[in-house]
Design a protein around this motif. Structure first.
Motif, mmCIF file in Angstrom:
data_model
loop_
_atom_site.group_PDB
_atom_site.id
_atom_site.type_symbol
_atom_site.label_atom_id
_atom_site.label_comp_id
_atom_site.label_asym_id
_atom_site.label_seq_id
_atom_site.Cartn_x
_atom_site.Cartn_y
_atom_site.Cartn_z
ATOM 1 N N LYS A 156 0.804 -1.220 0.000
ATOM 2 C CA LYS A 156 0.000 0.000 0.000
ATOM 3 C C LYS A 156 0.839 1.273 0.000
ATOM 4 C CE LYS A 156 -3.770 -2.307 2.480
ATOM 5 N NZ LYS A 156 -4.682 -2.246 3.651
ATOM 6 N N ASP A 157 2.123 1.140 -0.126
ATOM 7 C CA ASP A 157 3.015 2.299 -0.125
ATOM 8 C C ASP A 157 2.666 3.209 -1.303
ATOM 9 O OD1 ASP A 157 5.270 4.045 -0.367
ATOM 10 O OD2 ASP A 157 6.489 2.584 0.739
ATOM 11 N N PRO A 158 2.340 4.478 -1.042
ATOM 12 C CA PRO A 158 1.974 5.385 -2.145
ATOM 13 C C PRO A 158 3.103 5.600 -3.145
ATOM 14 C CG PRO A 158 2.259 6.600 -0.091
ATOM 15 C CD PRO A 158 2.268 5.154 0.276
ATOM 16 N N ARG A 159 4.310 5.238 -2.789
ATOM 17 C CA ARG A 159 5.444 5.387 -3.696
ATOM 18 C C ARG A 159 5.513 4.257 -4.729
ATOM 19 N NH1 ARG A 159 10.055 5.670 0.789
ATOM 20 N NH2 ARG A 159 8.837 3.828 1.431
ATOM 21 N N HIS A 160 4.601 3.291 -4.629
ATOM 22 C CA HIS A 160 4.653 2.118 -5.492
ATOM 23 C C HIS A 160 3.760 2.214 -6.728
ATOM 24 C CE1 HIS A 160 6.268 -0.721 -2.106
ATOM 25 N NE2 HIS A 160 7.053 0.318 -2.352
ATOM 26 N N GLY A 161 3.203 3.373 -6.990
ATOM 27 C CA GLY A 161 2.248 3.503 -8.087
ATOM 28 C C GLY A 161 2.795 3.155 -9.454
ATOM 29 N N ASP A 162 4.109 3.254 -9.629
ATOM 30 C CA ASP A 162 4.716 2.967 -10.933
ATOM 31 C C ASP A 162 5.436 1.619 -10.937
ATOM 32 O OD1 ASP A 162 5.309 3.703 -13.634
ATOM 33 O OD2 ASP A 162 7.366 4.163 -13.020
ATOM 34 N N LEU A 163 5.074 0.734 -10.014
ATOM 35 C CA LEU A 163 5.782 -0.541 -9.895
ATOM 36 C C LEU A 163 4.975 -1.715 -10.444
ATOM 37 C CD1 LEU A 163 7.506 -0.254 -6.395
ATOM 38 C CD2 LEU A 163 8.343 0.457 -8.652
ATOM 39 N N GLY A 164 4.096 -1.440 -11.401
ATOM 40 C CA GLY A 164 3.333 -2.516 -12.020
ATOM 41 C C GLY A 164 4.187 -3.401 -12.916
ATOM 42 N N THR A 165 3.555 -4.421 -13.457
ATOM 43 C CA THR A 165 4.233 -5.365 -14.337
ATOM 44 C C THR A 165 4.446 -4.745 -15.715
ATOM 45 O OG1 THR A 165 3.197 -7.219 -13.176
ATOM 46 C CG2 THR A 165 4.071 -7.660 -15.390
ATOM 47 N N ASP A 166 5.643 -4.878 -16.245
ATOM 48 C CA ASP A 166 5.924 -4.368 -17.587
ATOM 49 C C ASP A 166 5.454 -5.371 -18.632
ATOM 50 O OD1 ASP A 166 7.369 -1.762 -17.285
ATOM 51 O OD2 ASP A 166 8.588 -3.013 -15.963
ATOM 52 N N ILE A 167 4.855 -4.852 -19.704
ATOM 53 C CA ILE A 167 4.233 -5.670 -20.739
ATOM 54 C C ILE A 167 4.989 -5.454 -22.049
ATOM 55 C CG2 ILE A 167 2.089 -6.095 -22.008
ATOM 56 C CD1 ILE A 167 0.604 -4.952 -19.545
ATOM 57 N N TYR A 168 5.257 -6.558 -22.761
ATOM 58 C CA TYR A 168 6.034 -6.515 -23.991
ATOM 59 C C TYR A 168 5.267 -7.189 -25.125
ATOM 60 C CZ TYR A 168 9.672 -5.799 -20.458
ATOM 61 O OH TYR A 168 10.398 -5.337 -19.396
#
Length: 233
Positions: A156-168
């Motif tokens: 739930k860390d608000p700093r994690h918003g850009d830590l999703g799975t990368d898609i190729y």
């Protein structure tokens, strides 16, 4: 004459969500899920688990393991990986409840009908992943012994918003990234073009997720399975 004084009782501890509660939450999340066909069929589902279940998973007493300067593949750290396996199901009620829910035939039937896969004879494998700064994953497809992949984001860390799975795409060119939202997930059925990974970027704190797979009988690491003696009927 003395006045009677009511003794205030401490509030009763709220009852924890059961496997049935988890089944209901997951069923609803899949029904409300959003499908994308680019670059391959995948779904984003939200509110996958009851809120208290997420909290209990995050409270599990497992320390995030050190990467020791090595990353790129999870199997490089097999000796420190954690699972909702037989031992942890016995030790932690939340592991048992989540495992029982995803072993239930109602969840199996919904997964098969919604995502178009046949899980007959497969085994449930649930990995509790804790990723720290320095972690990255090369593009890979999961094709082989995995017949279903669900990447359930938890921290739930608000700093994690850009830590999703990368898609190729099929040529392993980066084309997008799933949203990292607590209690949301990316789901897909592994195929020869389902490339995904994690581009190296700063991770503040611990990026926590639950990786849910159903694997064939060819899976060798039986100790990782939730029910190693109970294939999906």
């Amino acid at each position: 004459m003395r006045e009677s004084v009511a003794v205030q009782q401490p509030p009763a501890e709220a009852e924890k969500s059961s496997a049935e509660d988890i089944i209901r939450a997951f069923t609803q999340s899949v029904e409300n899920g959003k499908r994308s066909d680019q670059p391959y069929p995948h779904w984003i589902v939200r509110a996958c688990l009851p809120a208290d279940t997420v909290d209990d998973i995050l409270a599990l007493p497992f320390e995030a393991p050190s990467l020791e300067g090595v990353s790129g593949k999870r199997e490089l750290h097999n000796n420190t990986r954690k699972y909702f396996d037989v031992e942890n199901r016995k030790a932690f009620p939340v592991c048992e409840a989540v495992a029982q829910a995803f072993q239930d035939e109602r969840v199996i039937n919904q997964i098969e009908s919604t995502f178009g896969t046949d899980l007959t004879g497969t085994y449930l494998r649930m990995e509790f992943a804790q990723d720290i700064d320095g972690f990255w994953l090369e593009p890979h497809s999961d094709l082989g012994v995995k017949l279903f992949t669900m990447l359930l984001y938890l921290s739930k860390d608000p700093r994690h918003g850009d830590l999703g799975t990368d898609i190729y795409d099929g040529d392993k060119r980066h084309v997008g990234r799933s949203p990292f939202e607590p209690n949301a997930a990316m789901i897909f059925v592994p195929a020869d073009n389902t490339f995904h990974g994690f581009e190296k970027r700063p991770i503040k704190g611990v990026r926590t997720s639950l990786i849910i797979n159903y694997v064939t009988d060819e899976w060798r690491a039986r100790e990782q399975l939730a029910f190693p003696e109970a294939p999906i009927a």
